[in-house]
Design a protein around this motif. Sequence first.
Motif, short mmCIF file in Angstrom:
data_model
loop_
_atom_site.label_atom_id
_atom_site.label_comp_id
_atom_site.label_asym_id
_atom_site.label_seq_id
_atom_site.Cartn_x
_atom_site.Cartn_y
_atom_site.Cartn_z
N MET B 1 0.82 -1.20 0.00
CA MET B 1 0.00 0.00 0.00
C MET B 1 0.86 1.26 0.00
SD MET B 1 -2.92 1.34 -0.11
CE MET B 1 -3.53 2.99 0.04
N GLU B 2 2.02 1.18 0.72
CA GLU B 2 2.87 2.36 0.79
C GLU B 2 3.29 2.84 -0.60
OE1 GLU B 2 2.90 0.07 2.99
OE2 GLU B 2 3.16 0.92 5.00
N ILE B 3 3.64 1.88 -1.45
CA ILE B 3 4.07 2.27 -2.79
C ILE B 3 2.93 2.94 -3.54
CG2 ILE B 3 4.75 1.38 -5.05
CD1 ILE B 3 6.40 -0.66 -3.64
N LEU B 4 1.77 2.36 -3.42
CA LEU B 4 0.60 2.92 -4.10
C LEU B 4 0.33 4.34 -3.61
CD1 LEU B 4 -0.89 1.44 -6.19
CD2 LEU B 4 -2.66 0.87 -4.51
N LEU B 5 0.45 4.50 -2.28
CA LEU B 5 0.19 5.81 -1.71
C LEU B 5 1.26 6.81 -2.15
CD1 LEU B 5 -2.07 6.79 -0.02
CD2 LEU B 5 -0.70 6.49 2.03
N ALA B 6 2.50 6.34 -2.22
CA ALA B 6 3.57 7.25 -2.66
C ALA B 6 3.29 7.74 -4.08
CB ALA B 6 4.92 6.52 -2.60
N ILE B 7 2.86 6.82 -4.94
CA ILE B 7 2.52 7.22 -6.31
C ILE B 7 1.38 8.21 -6.30
CG2 ILE B 7 1.64 6.37 -8.52
CD1 ILE B 7 3.17 3.74 -7.85
N MET B 8 0.39 7.90 -5.44
CA MET B 8 -0.77 8.77 -5.30
C MET B 8 -0.35 10.20 -4.94
SD MET B 8 -3.94 8.35 -5.51
CE MET B 8 -4.18 9.97 -6.11
N ILE B 9 0.58 10.27 -3.99
CA ILE B 9 1.07 11.58 -3.55
C ILE B 9 1.75 12.30 -4.72
CG2 ILE B 9 2.78 12.70 -2.08
CD1 ILE B 9 2.15 10.43 -0.03
N GLY B 10 2.55 11.52 -5.47
CA GLY B 10 3.21 12.10 -6.64
C GLY B 10 2.18 12.68 -7.60
N VAL B 11 1.11 11.94 -7.82
CA VAL B 11 0.07 12.42 -8.74
C VAL B 11 -0.56 13.70 -8.20
CG1 VAL B 11 -2.17 11.89 -9.74
CG2 VAL B 11 -0.40 10.13 -9.65
N LEU B 12 -0.85 13.71 -6.91
CA LEU B 12 -1.43 14.91 -6.30
C LEU B 12 -0.51 16.11 -6.50
CD1 LEU B 12 -3.03 13.71 -2.95
CD2 LEU B 12 -4.17 14.92 -4.79
N TYR B 13 0.78 15.90 -6.22
CA TYR B 13 1.74 16.99 -6.41
C TYR B 13 1.74 17.45 -7.86
CZ TYR B 13 4.21 17.51 -1.97
OH TYR B 13 4.55 17.85 -0.70
N ALA B 14 1.85 16.50 -8.78
CA ALA B 14 1.92 16.86 -10.20
C ALA B 14 0.68 17.63 -10.62
CB ALA B 14 2.08 15.60 -11.05
N ALA B 15 -0.51 17.12 -10.17
CA ALA B 15 -1.75 17.80 -10.55
C ALA B 15 -1.79 19.21 -9.97
CB ALA B 15 -2.95 16.99 -10.04
#
Lengths: 748, 117
Positions: B1-15
Motif C-alpha cells: 500500500m505504501e508504494i501505491l500511496l507514494a505514487i498517489m502523492i506524486g500524482v497529487l503533487y503533479a496535478a
Amino acid sequence: MVLLGKWVKTVLWWLPMVLPAGLFVYFLSLGTATQSLSYDWLPQLGVRLSLHLDGLSRLFVLLITGIGALVFAYTSSYLKGHAYLDRFYGYLSLFMGAMIGLVLSENLISLFVFWELTSISSFFLIGFNNDQSASRKSALTALIITGMGGLSLLAAGILLGYVGDTYSIIELTQSADYLRAHPQYSLAVLLIFGAAFTKSAQFPFHFWLPGAMKAPTPVSTYLHSATMVKAGVYLLLRFTPVLGGTELWQSSLLWVGGITMLYAAFHSIFRTDMKAILAYSTIAALGVLVFLIGMGSNSALQAAGVFILVHALYKATLFLITGIVDHETHSRNVLQLAGLRKVLLPVAIAGLLAAVSNAGIPPSFGFIGKDLMYEAALHHGAGAWVLLGALILTNVLLLYAGFLVGIKPFIGPLPEKHAHLHWPSAWMWVPPVLLGVLSLGFGLWPVAASRLSEVFLPALGLQPPPALKLWHGFNLILGLSAATIGSGLLLWFLLKPGEKGLARLQKLAWLSPERLLGGFARGVGMFSVVWTNLFQHGYLRYYVMTIVLVLSAGMGYRMFNNYTWQTSFTPLLNLTVYEVSIVAIMLISIGFAVFSKSRLAAVAGLGVVGYAICLLFVFYSAPDLAMTQFTVDTLTVILFVLVLYRLPKYMQISNKLTIARDGLVALTFGGLVTLLALLVLEQPVQRDVADFYAANAYLLAKGKNVVNVILVDFRGLDTLVEITVLSIAALGVFGLLKLRLKTTERRG
Amino acid sequence: MEILLAIMIGVLYAAGIYMMFRRSLVKLIIGIILLGNGANLLIFLLGRLVKGKPPIIAEGSKYLSEAYADPVPQALILTAIVISFGLQAFAIVLIKRTYKVVKTEDLDQINTFDEFE
C-alpha cells in the motif's frame, strides 16, 4: 544652536565663533606635552573612547579650531541674513566636532565613527544650497566617494583589530613588526589606502573635490584648506609608524601622490573660475603630501608636517579672498576680474601674501616648506632626481595657479562696473589678512612654528628634527628654489589664462575617472533593470515554475548521485481491495479536478479527493484527522459553489505546447516526490518524540486522546496562534463579502 | 500500500503544480488545494501507516503500551488542514471580489507592472 537659532541670525551673531575660538585657546594652552583621556565604551569588544593628544593631533587640532574660528567669524558676515544661517552654524559645528574627534581618537572604532561623521556633516555642508540640483549632485558624489572610503576604513580597523588583537593605535604601533610580517598586511594597507585616498581626493578618486566647490565659500575654505581633505593625510601619517616603511606602502604612495600632484597641478592652470583653480591646486597639494609621506624619511615627514601648515595658511587665505571677490563682484572668473586693489586693498594684500607663500618666495613660510621638500627629495637616494623633478614641476604649476587667484584679480586697470565697490565688513577681510600675515610671520620667525614641528616627528616615533630656519646659506636647494620661482614667473608672463586650454582639456574628459565612474554607475543600473525584468517579470506561474525546476534539479541530482537502490518492495505490496479502490477513486477524481471543462465538475472532483483522503485517515488510525478533513472539505466545496457559481466558463488560453511543457515539469516533480517518499520509507523510523507523548499524555496532561493532548496542551500556545490566524482570515472573508466599492473604484 | 500511496502523492503533487501553471485564478486555487492534500498525505505516509491502532489511551490504562500510530504527524496535519482551510476560504472570496472589479480571472490581465524610470 538649534534653540538659539532665531537669535543667532539676528542679535547673537557673534556667539557661534566663541566655541572654536575658545577651543583654539584651550588647545594652545595645553602646551606641547602628550596627553591622554580614555573612557570605556564597549569594553566587551575592546572599543574605547580614547582621546590622545600628541604632536600630530596637536598640529591638526590647532588648524581645525584656529581656522575654524576665522571661518565662523567670516561666515557671520558672508552669509548675513541668510534664511538658514542657524542651520549652517549647526552643520559647521558638527563638522568641527567630528574633525576634532577624528584627530584625537586613539581607538580604531571611534576613529571610524568620527570619520563617518565628517563625511555626513560635509554632505550637508556641500549641499547647503539645496535648491540647486548641481549642489545636491556634488554633495551626493562626495558622500558616495568618501562613504566608500569609510567602509574601507571600517574593514581596515576590524582587520587590524583582529590581527593585532587590539583596537588601540598605540598598542598596534608597539606590535608594528608583527603586523608588517603578517600575511594580511597588504590587505590592511590597501584598505587604509582606500580610506585615505578617497577622503584626500587622490587620483583616481579626486573628482568629488572640484564638485564640492558648489558649497558656500566658507565651507570650501574650511573643508579644503585645513580639515576634511587633510583627514586622509592624517590617517596616512597616523599609520606610518604602524604599517609604514615597507616597499608596498612607500612606492604606492609615491606613485599615487606623484600622479595626483602632476595631474591636478596641470589641470589647475587651465581653469578660469577662481574656486576651480583652488580646487585643483588643493588636490595637487594633497598629492604633494601623500608623495612626501611615500618618501618616508625623517626629513620628508618633517616637510609634510610643515607643508600641512603652510598649505592650510595660504589656501585658507586664497579661499577667503575668493569668497570676498565673489561676494562683492558676483564673479569668480579671473578673465573678467582686474584692478580690484583700488577698491579692496586689504583683500589684495592678503592675496599677495598668500600667493607669495604659495610660490615659496622668501621670506614667506612657504619658502621654508619648499626648502624642506627639496631637501627630502634630494636625500632620497635612488631616483632622487626624478622625485625632485616631479616636485619642481608641480611647484612651478602651483605658483602659476596661486598667482592667478591671489594676484591676477587685483592688478591691471579696474573695469568701470566695479568702480563703486567699497571695503567689505571687517569680519570678512580681517581673517584672510591675519592668515596672510601669519604666512609671512612664520617665515620671518620660524621659531614660532618650530615648537609644533619639534613634537610632530616624535609623535610618529622618529627623532625630533633640527629647528626650522629661513636661511641655510647658498646651496643646491636654494638654487632649486630660485629655479622654481624663476620658471614659475616665466610661465606667468608667457601663458595668458584663457578658455582655450580648458576647451582642449575637455576633449579628453571622456577618459576621466569621473566619466568612467558615471558610466559604470549607469551600466550597473541598466544591468539591474535587465536582471529585474528577467526574474521579476510579474507572471506568477513562471515564478512557481522557477521554484519547481530548481527544486527538481536539486532533488534529482541528490537522489540519482548519492543513492543506491537496494530495496525490495515486496513487503509493501500487501494490498486489500478497498485500499486499491480508494486510490482508483482518487485518481479519477483528480482527473476531473484537473481536466474538466466545467468548474462545477472540477470542484466536485476536488470534494471527492478530500473524502477519499478522509477514508484513508480512517483506515490508518487517524480518526481526528478524518473528522477534520471531512468538515473542512465539505465547507470548502460549499463555499466554492456558493461563491463561484456565477463566474463564466473556463477560458481556453493555453496551447498544446504550453500544456505539454507544464505537464512535463509537473510530472517530473510529482515523480521526484514519489521517489522521495519511497527513499524516506527505507530509513528506520525515529519515534522518540512519539513515545514521549504516548507516555506522558495522561500522566502530565490528563488526556487520553494523544493527538488532542498535543494540540491543546503540549503545543497549546501554537494552537492559540492558529486560532488567531483563522479569526483574522474570517474577518478578512467577512470584510471582503461586505465590501461595497464606489463606482469610481471599479475598473473595467 | 505504501508504494501505491507514494505514487498517489506524486500524482497529487503533479496535478497541483500543473494547475498552478494555469492562467485562471480558479485553477490556481484548485492547484493549491491539491498540492496541500498531497503534502498532508506525504507527512502522514512518512509517519508510517499503522492500521487500526489510533493513538488513544485505552480505558483504565495510563499510557499507550502496545504499538500505535505516531500522533506527532497527525497533530501536524491537523493544524495544516485547518490553516489551509483559512487560506482557501480567504482566497476563494478574494477571487470573487477580484472578478467583480476587473471582470476577468486571467492572471495576466490582472497584472500591473512597476514602471522603471
